[in-house]
Design an enzyme around this catalytic site. Structure first.
Site, PDB file in Angstrom:
ATOM      1  N   TYR A 186     -18.289  76.374  22.120  1.00 45.10           N
ATOM      2  CA  TYR A 186     -18.954  76.046  23.395  1.00 45.10           C
ATOM      3  C   TYR A 186     -19.811  77.218  23.868  1.00 45.10           C
ATOM      4  O   TYR A 186     -19.437  77.959  24.768  1.00 45.10           O
ATOM      5  CB  TYR A 186     -17.872  75.714  24.439  1.00 45.10           C
ATOM      6  CG  TYR A 186     -18.379  75.151  25.749  1.00 45.10           C
ATOM      7  CD1 TYR A 186     -19.203  74.030  25.788  1.00 45.10           C
ATOM      8  CD2 TYR A 186     -18.011  75.716  26.969  1.00 45.10           C
ATOM      9  CE1 TYR A 186     -19.650  73.504  26.991  1.00 45.10           C
ATOM     10  CE2 TYR A 186     -18.450  75.198  28.182  1.00 45.10           C
ATOM     11  CZ  TYR A 186     -19.262  74.088  28.184  1.00 45.10           C
ATOM     12  OH  TYR A 186     -19.692  73.566  29.379  1.00 45.10           O
ATOM     13  N   ARG A 191     -26.893  76.123  27.611  1.00 47.21           N
ATOM     14  CA  ARG A 191     -25.732  75.242  27.631  1.00 47.21           C
ATOM     15  C   ARG A 191     -25.698  74.404  28.907  1.00 47.21           C
ATOM     16  O   ARG A 191     -26.102  74.861  29.965  1.00 47.21           O
ATOM     17  CB  ARG A 191     -24.459  76.105  27.562  1.00 47.21           C
ATOM     18  CG  ARG A 191     -23.187  75.290  27.415  1.00 47.21           C
ATOM     19  CD  ARG A 191     -21.980  76.189  27.242  1.00 47.21           C
ATOM     20  NE  ARG A 191     -21.684  76.941  28.451  1.00 47.21           N
ATOM     21  CZ  ARG A 191     -20.884  78.013  28.466  1.00 47.21           C
ATOM     22  NH1 ARG A 191     -20.340  78.466  27.346  1.00 47.21           N
ATOM     23  NH2 ARG A 191     -20.645  78.652  29.589  1.00 47.21           N
ATOM     24  N   ASP A 192     -25.163  73.191  28.778  1.00 51.20           N
ATOM     25  CA  ASP A 192     -24.932  72.335  29.929  1.00 51.20           C
ATOM     26  C   ASP A 192     -26.254  72.015  30.635  1.00 51.20           C
ATOM     27  O   ASP A 192     -26.432  72.264  31.819  1.00 51.20           O
ATOM     28  CB  ASP A 192     -23.972  73.054  30.900  1.00 51.20           C
ATOM     29  CG  ASP A 192     -22.931  72.105  31.465  1.00 51.20           C
ATOM     30  OD1 ASP A 192     -23.022  70.897  31.184  1.00 51.20           O
ATOM     31  OD2 ASP A 192     -22.046  72.566  32.192  1.00 51.20           O
ATOM     32  N   SER A 198     -26.782  76.615  35.107  1.00 48.41           N
ATOM     33  CA  SER A 198     -26.395  76.882  33.726  1.00 48.41           C
ATOM     34  C   SER A 198     -25.557  78.145  33.666  1.00 48.41           C
ATOM     35  O   SER A 198     -25.860  79.132  34.296  1.00 48.41           O
ATOM     36  CB  SER A 198     -27.641  77.069  32.861  1.00 48.41           C
ATOM     37  OG  SER A 198     -27.251  77.604  31.628  1.00 48.41           O
ATOM     38  N   ASP A 239     -20.291  67.965  25.863  1.00 48.69           N
ATOM     39  CA  ASP A 239     -21.424  67.465  26.679  1.00 48.69           C
ATOM     40  C   ASP A 239     -22.792  67.491  26.012  1.00 48.69           C
ATOM     41  O   ASP A 239     -23.684  66.754  26.416  1.00 48.69           O
ATOM     42  CB  ASP A 239     -21.583  68.230  28.003  1.00 48.69           C
ATOM     43  CG  ASP A 239     -20.460  67.961  28.969  1.00 48.69           C
ATOM     44  OD1 ASP A 239     -19.594  67.124  28.658  1.00 48.69           O
ATOM     45  OD2 ASP A 239     -20.454  68.596  30.035  1.00 48.69           O
ATOM     46  N   TRP A 287     -19.352  57.356  30.187  1.00 51.18           N
ATOM     47  CA  TRP A 287     -20.643  57.983  29.874  1.00 51.18           C
ATOM     48  C   TRP A 287     -21.261  57.251  28.680  1.00 51.18           C
ATOM     49  O   TRP A 287     -22.051  56.338  28.851  1.00 51.18           O
ATOM     50  CB  TRP A 287     -20.417  59.480  29.622  1.00 51.18           C
ATOM     51  CG  TRP A 287     -21.649  60.334  29.500  1.00 51.18           C
ATOM     52  CD1 TRP A 287     -22.951  59.907  29.425  1.00 51.18           C
ATOM     53  CD2 TRP A 287     -21.700  61.761  29.457  1.00 51.18           C
ATOM     54  NE1 TRP A 287     -23.799  60.986  29.343  1.00 51.18           N
ATOM     55  CE2 TRP A 287     -23.062  62.129  29.359  1.00 51.18           C
ATOM     56  CE3 TRP A 287     -20.738  62.767  29.487  1.00 51.18           C
ATOM     57  CZ2 TRP A 287     -23.469  63.466  29.284  1.00 51.18           C
ATOM     58  CZ3 TRP A 287     -21.152  64.091  29.414  1.00 51.18           C
ATOM     59  CH2 TRP A 287     -22.505  64.442  29.316  1.00 51.18           C
ATOM     60  N   GLU A 415      -7.164  75.585  35.147  1.00 56.68           N
ATOM     61  CA  GLU A 415      -8.416  76.338  35.258  1.00 56.68           C
ATOM     62  C   GLU A 415      -9.395  75.466  36.045  1.00 56.68           C
ATOM     63  O   GLU A 415      -9.593  74.292  35.732  1.00 56.68           O
ATOM     64  CB  GLU A 415      -8.967  76.665  33.862  1.00 56.68           C
ATOM     65  CG  GLU A 415      -8.058  77.626  33.114  1.00 56.68           C
ATOM     66  CD  GLU A 415      -8.559  77.985  31.717  1.00 56.68           C
ATOM     67  OE1 GLU A 415      -9.585  77.426  31.294  1.00 56.68           O
ATOM     68  OE2 GLU A 415      -7.908  78.817  31.060  1.00 56.68           O
ATOM     69  N   ASP A 417     -12.544  73.566  37.723  1.00 58.98           N
ATOM     70  CA  ASP A 417     -13.785  72.982  37.205  1.00 58.98           C
ATOM     71  C   ASP A 417     -15.019  73.539  37.908  1.00 58.98           C
ATOM     72  O   ASP A 417     -16.130  73.423  37.387  1.00 58.98           O
ATOM     73  CB  ASP A 417     -13.774  71.461  37.407  1.00 58.98           C
ATOM     74  CG  ASP A 417     -12.693  70.765  36.590  1.00 58.98           C
ATOM     75  OD1 ASP A 417     -12.529  71.112  35.409  1.00 58.98           O
ATOM     76  OD2 ASP A 417     -12.023  69.879  37.139  1.00 58.98           O
TER      77      ASP A 417
HETATM   78  C1  LIG Z   1     -26.637  62.323  32.722  1.00 60.20           C
HETATM   79  O1  LIG Z   1     -25.328  62.611  32.349  1.00 60.20           O
HETATM   80  C2  LIG Z   1     -24.387  62.306  33.327  1.00 60.20           C
HETATM   81  C3  LIG Z   1     -23.079  62.815  32.868  1.00 60.20           C
HETATM   82  O2  LIG Z   1     -23.121  64.225  32.963  1.00 60.20           O
HETATM   83  C4  LIG Z   1     -24.380  60.832  33.570  1.00 60.20           C
HETATM   84  O3  LIG Z   1     -23.399  60.508  34.520  1.00 60.20           O
HETATM   85  C5  LIG Z   1     -25.745  60.466  34.070  1.00 60.20           C
HETATM   86  O4  LIG Z   1     -25.801  59.097  34.258  1.00 60.20           O
HETATM   87  C6  LIG Z   1     -26.787  60.892  33.094  1.00 60.20           C
HETATM   88  N1  LIG Z   1     -28.119  60.692  33.638  1.00 60.20           N
HETATM   89  C7  LIG Z   1     -28.948  59.816  33.113  1.00 60.20           C
HETATM   90  C8  LIG Z   1     -30.288  59.750  33.757  1.00 60.20           C
HETATM   91  O5  LIG Z   1     -28.671  59.125  32.175  1.00 60.20           O
END
Ligand SMILES: *[C@@H]1O[C@H](CO)[C@@H](O)[C@H](O)[C@H]1NC(C)=O
Ligand SMILES: *[C@@H]1O[C@H](CO)[C@@H](O)[C@H](O)[C@H]1NC(C)=O
Ligand SMILES: *[C@@H]1O[C@H](CO)[C@@H](O)[C@H](O)[C@H]1NC(C)=O
Length: 462
Positions: A186, A191-192, A198, A239, A287, A415, A417
């Site tokens: 990671y 990242r992220d 970030s 992610d 997701w 830990e 978030d």
């Molecule tokens: C982007 O990712 C997030 C999860 O981190 C998700 O909930 C969200 O819908 C996503 N945005 C788009 C525009 O797809």
């Protein structure tokens, strides 16, 4: 989203009995008021602006990867001066490629967990041990003590943590028998990409793509190679690939796309040379589990895998990492309405045929570390220190599904978030929503009250 496995501010929550931090204790970071020196045999090592930690080893660590404890009040998440360039353990920057030595283990076929004992993550164990004195209720304390022997993953979220992997693997090798070590890779550049701040140490603008390979992946591979008897299982880059499936409309993700792909390709190939069994992170049911996302997700995983030459170490996907979804929900949480894949088993069963059709191995591990209680969230996308969360099903090979190799605990529960302090530089509004536990400390630091709730709300009970 913030899901740092960064380590905890242990000594801040127990009375100080001496002026030195213990092994894995905090020894610096913005506004740290505890001890700034470490017990013998450990060195205070800069990890990020918020956190320096006593890591095993003497101060022979290269100066470039060690910074004195930060006392500045400038809260920059990423600064080029913090970039570690710890190349001393690597062979001249030239990565191992095709010709692995004979001692290198080949990648195991079949379920990698079968027949192996998981070596306990020493960092999390130390955090839990240090959390016990502050628990006044005897029954809660006894339950909490059991958590120290539950295997969690060790998050390699900064180059400075890599020497601890050496310690962890050496302990596994010394224990003998069939030992397994669990890690999270990671540290991608940028990242992220969809987060509000970030927190990675590498940026594409600052040579991050090259540093990810030489200072990060190559250094990890060099350590793993020293312990051929120890099996390593890795979750790859939480992610990142899911963001490439759903969040390319975010310019930060679009800008990171090609470097994410080349970096993950390099990680898969190099980790395979030392026998690491890998699960790429695949988000969770809420997701990539939405029906419209399943095929694009499978195609992304498969195209990456195939263009990398189908690295033998890649076993499948990890789901629900650091999230709160049930593997099997008793009934759909109302917030999942509209998604037939309302829990991880429905998501996995729906994704599997798409993976097979695209040519990606459909084996899974599922994080259940904080999934003990359900129907807690106001929206499915909420991820920050969810109020009322409890530890979930313990790691087990008894998964109820031939597709799932193991239920695992990837997130070290306790830990934080992310911080709920609206004035902090890394404040994310998700962390002060009505379903988030407040007040919450900085991402990655120990959150004692949250840990105690995880213990008392554990399901099944500890
Ligand atoms: C982007 O990712 C997030 C999860 O981190 C998700 O909930 C969200 O819908 C996503 N945005 C788009 C525009 O797809
Ligand atoms: C550290 O403390 C100072 C003084 O209270 C404050 O101004 C600063 O914002 C704090 N930094 C963080 C990151 O909390
Ligand atoms: C919140 O953050 C601000 C700015 O960093 C700091 O001054 C303040 O002390 C913090 N408050 C708490 C309760 O930590």
């Amino acid at each position: 989203m913030f899901k740092f496995a960064a380590l905890a501010a242990l000594v801040s929550i127990i009375p100080l009995i001496n002026a030195q931090s213990p092994i894995y204790g905090q020894c610096g970071g913005i506004n740290w008021t505890g001890p700034k020196t470490c017990v013998a045999g450990t060195t205070c090592t800069y990890l990020n602006d918020y956190y320096s930690q006593c890591l095993p080893g003497s101060s022979s660590t290269p100066a470039s990867s060690t910074k004195p404890p930060v006392s500045s009040t400038t809260a920059k998440p990423v600064s080029s001066s913090t970039k570690p360039v710890s190349t001393s353990t690597m062979p001249g920057g030239s990565p191992t490629t095709s010709s692995a030595p004979a001692s290198t283990p080949t990648v195991a076929a079949g379920n990698p967990f079968s027949g192996y004992t998981i070596q306990i993550n020493p960092v999390y164990q130390a955090e839990v041990v240090a959390a016990l004195p502050a628990i006044s209720d005897a029954a809660t304390k006894a339950s909490a003590a059991k958590v120290e022997n539950i295997p969690t993953f060790f998050w390699l979220d900064a180059v400075a943590r890599i020497p601890t992997l050496d310690t962890y693997m050496a302990a596994a090798a010394a224990a003998g028998g069939k030992r397994l070590v669990q890690i999270v890779i990671y540290d991608l550049p940028n990242r992220d990409c969809h987060a509000k701040a970030s927190n990675g140490e590498f940026t594409i603008a600052n040579n991050g793509a090259a540093l990810y390979k030489t200072a990060y992946i190559d250094a990890i591979v060099a350590i793993i190679k020293k312990y051929p008897s120890v099996r390593v299982v890795a979750v790859i880059e939480p992610d990142s690939l899911a963001n490439l499936v759903t969040n390319l409309s975010d310019p930060n993700c679009a800008a990171a796309q090609s470097v994410y792909l080349s970096s993950v390709t390099y990680a898969m190939q190099q980790l395979t040379t030392v026998g690491v069994v890998q699960y790429l992170d695949a988000g969770h049911a809420g997701w990539l589990g939405w029906p419209a996302n399943l095929t694009p997700a499978a195609q992304l995983f498969a195209s990456l895998y195939q263009s990398a030459g189908k690295p033998a170490g890649v076993r499948g996907l990890a789901t629900n990492v650091a999230n709160y979804n049930a593997l099997v929900a008793a009934s759909p949480d109302p917030i999942t309405q509209g998604n037939p894949n309302y829990d991880e088993i429905h998501y996995i069963n729906a994704l599997s045929p798409a993976l097979q059709a695209s040519g990606f191995p459909d084996h899974f591990i599922v994080d259940q570390s904080r999934s003990g209680q359900q129907n807690l969230r106001q929206q499915w996308g909420d991820w920050c220190n969810i109020k009322g969360a409890g530890f979930g099903t313990r790691p087990t090979l008894n998964t109820g599904s031939a597709l799932i190799d193991s239920i695992v605990w990837v997130k070290p529960g306790g830990e934080s978030d992310g911080t709920s302090n609206t004035s902090a530089a890394r404040y994310d509004s998700t962390c002060s929503l009505p379903d988030a536990t407040v007040p919450a400390p900085e991402a990655g630091t120990w959150f004692q009250a949250f840990f105690q709730t995880l213990v008392t709300a554990a399901n099944p009970p500890l």
